[in-house]
Design an enzyme around this catalytic site. Structure first.
Site, PDB file in Angstrom:
ATOM      1  CG  ASP A 103     -19.910  13.820  46.966  1.00  0.00           C
ATOM      2  OD1 ASP A 103     -18.985  13.069  46.625  1.00  0.00           O
ATOM      3  OD2 ASP A 103     -20.003  14.321  48.100  1.00  0.00           O
ATOM      4  CE  LYS A 121     -15.582  15.111  41.517  1.00  0.00           C
ATOM      5  NZ  LYS A 121     -16.626  15.477  42.474  1.00  0.00           N
ATOM      6  CG  ASN A 131      -9.880  12.907  49.622  1.00  0.00           C
ATOM      7  OD1 ASN A 131      -9.428  12.352  48.633  1.00  0.00           O
ATOM      8  ND2 ASN A 131      -9.754  14.201  49.824  1.00  0.00           N
ATOM      9  CB  ALA A 132     -12.017  11.156  45.520  1.00  0.00           C
ATOM     10  CG  HIS A 136     -14.813   9.926  41.625  1.00  0.00           C
ATOM     11  ND1 HIS A 136     -13.595  10.185  41.055  1.00  0.00           N
ATOM     12  CD2 HIS A 136     -15.076  10.984  42.416  1.00  0.00           C
ATOM     13  CE1 HIS A 136     -13.146  11.355  41.482  1.00  0.00           C
ATOM     14  NE2 HIS A 136     -14.026  11.852  42.316  1.00  0.00           N
ATOM     15  CE  LYS A 158       3.271  17.499  46.621  1.00  0.00           C
ATOM     16  NZ  LYS A 158       2.223  17.148  45.644  1.00  0.00           N
ATOM     17  CE  LYS A 197     -27.669  12.358  42.533  1.00  0.00           C
ATOM     18  NZ  LYS A 197     -26.940  11.902  43.740  1.00  0.00           N
ATOM     19  CG  ASP A 235     -32.631  11.782  37.990  1.00  0.00           C
ATOM     20  OD1 ASP A 235     -31.591  12.421  37.744  1.00  0.00           O
ATOM     21  OD2 ASP A 235     -32.651  10.778  38.730  1.00  0.00           O
TER      22      ASP A 235
HETATM   23  P1  2SA Z   1     -10.449  15.520  53.618  1.00  0.00           P
HETATM   24  O1  2SA Z   1     -10.767  14.118  54.048  1.00  0.00           O
HETATM   25  O2  2SA Z   1      -9.336  16.122  54.415  1.00  0.00           O
HETATM   26  O3  2SA Z   1     -10.268  15.691  52.161  1.00  0.00           O
HETATM   27  O4  2SA Z   1     -11.774  16.365  54.030  1.00  0.00           O
HETATM   28  C1  2SA Z   1     -11.766  17.778  53.962  1.00  0.00           C
HETATM   29  C2  2SA Z   1     -13.097  18.317  53.483  1.00  0.00           C
HETATM   30  O5  2SA Z   1     -13.321  17.854  52.141  1.00  0.00           O
HETATM   31  C3  2SA Z   1     -14.544  17.177  52.078  1.00  0.00           C
HETATM   32  N1  2SA Z   1     -14.446  16.032  51.180  1.00  0.00           N
HETATM   33  C4  2SA Z   1     -15.448  15.608  50.419  1.00  0.00           C
HETATM   34  N2  2SA Z   1     -16.650  16.163  50.132  1.00  0.00           N
HETATM   35  C5  2SA Z   1     -17.449  15.451  49.306  1.00  0.00           C
HETATM   36  N3  2SA Z   1     -17.158  14.206  48.811  1.00  0.00           N
HETATM   37  C6  2SA Z   1     -15.974  13.650  49.106  1.00  0.00           C
HETATM   38  N4  2SA Z   1     -15.742  12.355  48.825  1.00  0.00           N
HETATM   39  C7  2SA Z   1     -16.597  11.304  49.438  1.00  0.00           C
HETATM   40  C8  2SA Z   1     -17.815  11.052  48.558  1.00  0.00           C
HETATM   41  C9  2SA Z   1     -16.958  11.770  50.854  1.00  0.00           C
HETATM   42  C10 2SA Z   1     -17.588  10.767  51.802  1.00  0.00           C
HETATM   43  O6  2SA Z   1     -17.620  10.956  47.360  1.00  0.00           O
HETATM   44  O7  2SA Z   1     -18.938  10.958  49.043  1.00  0.00           O
HETATM   45  O8  2SA Z   1     -17.776   9.600  51.534  1.00  0.00           O
HETATM   46  O9  2SA Z   1     -17.902  11.234  52.933  1.00  0.00           O
HETATM   47  C11 2SA Z   1     -15.040  14.372  49.890  1.00  0.00           C
HETATM   48  N5  2SA Z   1     -13.785  14.117  50.297  1.00  0.00           N
HETATM   49  C12 2SA Z   1     -13.424  15.153  51.097  1.00  0.00           C
HETATM   50  C13 2SA Z   1     -14.796  16.677  53.511  1.00  0.00           C
HETATM   51  O10 2SA Z   1     -16.148  16.400  53.752  1.00  0.00           O
HETATM   52  C14 2SA Z   1     -14.280  17.838  54.323  1.00  0.00           C
HETATM   53  O11 2SA Z   1     -15.247  18.854  54.369  1.00  0.00           O
HETATM   54  P1  GDP Z   2     -18.543  12.236  42.255  1.00  0.00           P
HETATM   55  O1  GDP Z   2     -17.767  12.205  43.525  1.00  0.00           O
HETATM   56  O2  GDP Z   2     -18.679  13.608  41.702  1.00  0.00           O
HETATM   57  O3  GDP Z   2     -18.058  11.255  41.223  1.00  0.00           O
HETATM   58  O4  GDP Z   2     -20.020  11.782  42.626  1.00  0.00           O
HETATM   59  P2  GDP Z   2     -20.454  10.598  43.594  1.00  0.00           P
HETATM   60  O5  GDP Z   2     -20.285   9.306  42.895  1.00  0.00           O
HETATM   61  O6  GDP Z   2     -19.833  10.779  44.945  1.00  0.00           O
HETATM   62  O7  GDP Z   2     -21.984  10.940  43.802  1.00  0.00           O
HETATM   63  C1  GDP Z   2     -22.868  11.075  42.735  1.00  0.00           C
HETATM   64  C2  GDP Z   2     -23.999  10.063  42.905  1.00  0.00           C
HETATM   65  O8  GDP Z   2     -25.043  10.407  42.033  1.00  0.00           O
HETATM   66  C3  GDP Z   2     -23.610   8.645  42.559  1.00  0.00           C
HETATM   67  O9  GDP Z   2     -24.350   7.762  43.346  1.00  0.00           O
HETATM   68  C4  GDP Z   2     -24.031   8.518  41.086  1.00  0.00           C
HETATM   69  O10 GDP Z   2     -24.325   7.189  40.700  1.00  0.00           O
HETATM   70  C5  GDP Z   2     -25.276   9.351  41.083  1.00  0.00           C
HETATM   71  N1  GDP Z   2     -25.574  10.042  39.819  1.00  0.00           N
HETATM   72  C6  GDP Z   2     -24.713  10.623  38.938  1.00  0.00           C
HETATM   73  N2  GDP Z   2     -25.400  11.246  37.955  1.00  0.00           N
HETATM   74  C7  GDP Z   2     -26.717  11.049  38.234  1.00  0.00           C
HETATM   75  C8  GDP Z   2     -27.920  11.489  37.608  1.00  0.00           C
HETATM   76  O11 GDP Z   2     -27.929  12.191  36.607  1.00  0.00           O
HETATM   77  N3  GDP Z   2     -29.103  11.087  38.207  1.00  0.00           N
HETATM   78  C9  GDP Z   2     -29.135  10.329  39.341  1.00  0.00           C
HETATM   79  N4  GDP Z   2     -30.317   9.992  39.851  1.00  0.00           N
HETATM   80  N5  GDP Z   2     -28.009   9.911  39.941  1.00  0.00           N
HETATM   81  C10 GDP Z   2     -26.830  10.279  39.406  1.00  0.00           C
HETATM   82 MG    MG Z   3     -17.968  11.670  45.485  1.00  0.00          MG
END
Ligand code: 2SA
Ligand code: GDP
Ligand code: MG
Length: 445
Positions: free
Chosen positions: A34, A37, A59-60, A62, A162, A351, A353
């Site tokens: 998060d 990317k 799980n991702a 973006h 897998k 981020k 800001d």
């Molecule tokens: P998993 O589901 O088996 O992959 O979870 C294992 C650990 O990997 C973490 N994990 C994540 N951490 C941050 N962001 C992720 N994607 C979503 C997002 C997460 C969400 O972009 O916000 O919505 O909750 C992501 N995916 C997996 C997870 O928290 C476990 O620690």
């Molecule tokens: P990713 O999983 O790495 O693609 O990131 P996420 O989309 O899960 O989370 C990043 C969050 O920060 C999203 O809500 C984006 O819109 C927001 N974001 C990304 N870059 C910036 C930034 O430079 N400033 C602010 N305020 N928000 C950002």
């Molecule tokens: Mg994310």
């Protein structure tokens, strides 16, 4: 369609000279995910012909913000909104087809069109089934204190299938449905024996998957051959979008509180069949502070007031699950480790800001245990116990940065924060994010 024409005319002989190939650009999360990317990929995708995912599944999460529209991508590469580029789901990705089509539908409602002509799916990618997701939940419920906090998207159980070698791949679905049905029954019964509470309606599932097989067949290709062709064509610009992040990597991350794929640079080779010599730019995406969703160590986790301010200002809630993210200060020890693993050629600091209101900003610069400096990154959860973090504290800038489009327009304390990160990591900063929108970015030379 693009898939078929792209496979024509592959010449193995021309693969011999490195200089005949294109250099690939890779975007990877440097922390616990998060980092933003999606936004950096979107930025780079404006000039990419091919945008690929090589690992992870839905799980991702973006986010790409274009004007008033916020697109959430989980399985689709964030480049899918760019009409000029082909999106590839490589062999290393695990694909939950109901999730994929749900995601497509949601993004269509926001204006996504023409994806059918732009999406390619590897025949070797593994399929995530609903029962994998159920098993993910059951496994979590059995973990007690060792709860990982997974997204329950079936990622761990699918990569387990897998590795167990009873997993089912896309090719199985689109090639001979009888063979698929047989494999599906075997896999379902394998899991039902282990988890008697599983509810699987095999006949109903097979009907659903029969439809999916017809829908996805035109998009399924041997992505190794496709990528090889793209690499040969010097006019093609190839972008690879890492999902999750280095500290969630199954090998290099904070095991066992990690995901089940490699999320660091090696996944580009294993999850797409791109040879390592083609990797040119490896960009690490670094959030200006740090967040983690799920359980596990977090040495620079902030005290409640700072944690709340970061979460509120940064809207730090999971894109996939809506879970609140834990927040803290930038951890340079972790970033140096991520850089050792990935060899970043540049970083994006996102981020910035969000830190605009803070009177001071901190960077964790060293880990100590019993007063002794740790030379190596701790390699187990237990090793993180008792860690003390040494911080470098810098003055905040307490003024908005979201309007800045040039480095010189940033308040001097914000400039100093960025330059400090650059110096401590010894990797050039290429972009600074100052807002959600596509345009809210400062590009450095
Ligand atoms: P998993 O589901 O088996 O992959 O979870 C294992 C650990 O990997 C973490 N994990 C994540 N951490 C941050 N962001 C992720 N994607 C979503 C997002 C997460 C969400 O972009 O916000 O919505 O909750 C992501 N995916 C997996 C997870 O928290 C476990 O620690
Ligand atoms: P990713 O999983 O790495 O693609 O990131 P996420 O989309 O899960 O989370 C990043 C969050 O920060 C999203 O809500 C984006 O819109 C927001 N974001 C990304 N870059 C910036 C930034 O430079 N400033 C602010 N305020 N928000 C950002
Ligand atoms: Mg994310």
């Amino acid at each position: 369609m693009a898939a078929t024409s792209a496979l024509n005319g592959v010449s193995p002989a021309s693969s011999q000279k490195t200089q005949d190939f294109n250099g690939v650009t890779v975007v990877l999360g440097a922390q616990w995910g998060d980092e933003g990317k999606g936004k950096i990929v979107d930025l780079l995708a404006t000039s990419a012909d091919v945008v690929c995912r090589c690992q992870g599944g839905n799980n991702a999460g973006h986010t790409v913000v274009v004007g008033d529209t916020a697109y959430d991508f989980h399985l689709l590469p964030s480049g899918i909104i760019h009409k000029e580029s082909i999106s590839v789901l490589g062999n290393g990705v695990v694909i939950h087809l109901p999730g994929l089509f749900d995601e497509i539908q949601k993004n269509e409602a926001k204006g996504l069109t023409g994806w059918q002509q732009r999406l390619l799916i590897s025949s070797q990618a593994h399929l995530v089934f609903d029962f994998h997701q159920q098993v993910d939940g059951l496994q979590e419920s059995l973990r007690g204190k060792q709860l990982i906090g997974t997204t329950k998207k079936g990622i761990g159980p699918t990569y387990s299938s897998k590795a167990t070698r009873n997993g089912i791949r896309v090719i199985d679905l689109v090639h001979d449905f009888d063979v698929f049905a047989e494999k599906y029954k075997n896999l379902a019964s394998y899991f039902m024996k282990r988890y008697p509470d599983l509810a699987i309606d095999i006949e109903k599932d097979l009907k659903t998957y029969k439809d999916y097989s017809n829908t996805i067949r035109p998009m399924v290709v041997d992505t190794v051959t496709f990528m090889h062709k793209q690499l040969q064509d010097k006019s093609k610009r190839i972008l690879i979008e890492g999902a999750n992040a280095t500290m969630l990597d199954i090998d290099f991350g904070t095991y066992p509180m990690v995901t089940s794929s490699n999320c660091s640079v090696g996944s580009v080779c294993t999850g797409l069949g791109v040879p390592p010599r083609h990797l040119k730019e490896i960009y690490g995406v670094v959030k200006a502070y740090l967040t983690r969703v799920g359980s596990g160590c977090f040495p620079t986790e902030a005290e409640p007031a700072i944690d709340l301010e970061l979460r509120t200002r940064g809207a730090e809630f999971g894109v996939t699950t809506g879970r609140p993210r834990r927040c803290g200060w930038l951890d340079m020890v972790m970033l140096r480790y991520a850089n050792m693993v990935n060899g970043f050629t540049g970083i994006a600091i996102t981020k910035l800001d969000i830190l605009d209101t803070f009177t001071e900003v901190k960077i964790g610069v060293a880990y100590k245990k019993n007063g002794v400096l740790l030379e190596e990154f701790p390699s187990s959860q237990e090793a993180f116990q008792g860690i003390e973090v040494e911080y470098l504290t810098l003055p905040g800038w307490q003024s908005p940065t979201d309007h800045c489009r040039k480095f010189s327009e940033l308040p001097s304390n914000a400039q100093a924060y960025v330059r400090t990160i650059e110096k401590l990591l010894s990797v050039p900063v290429k972009w600074i994010g100052v807002g959600k929108d596509r345009s809210s970015v400062i590009q450095l030379d």
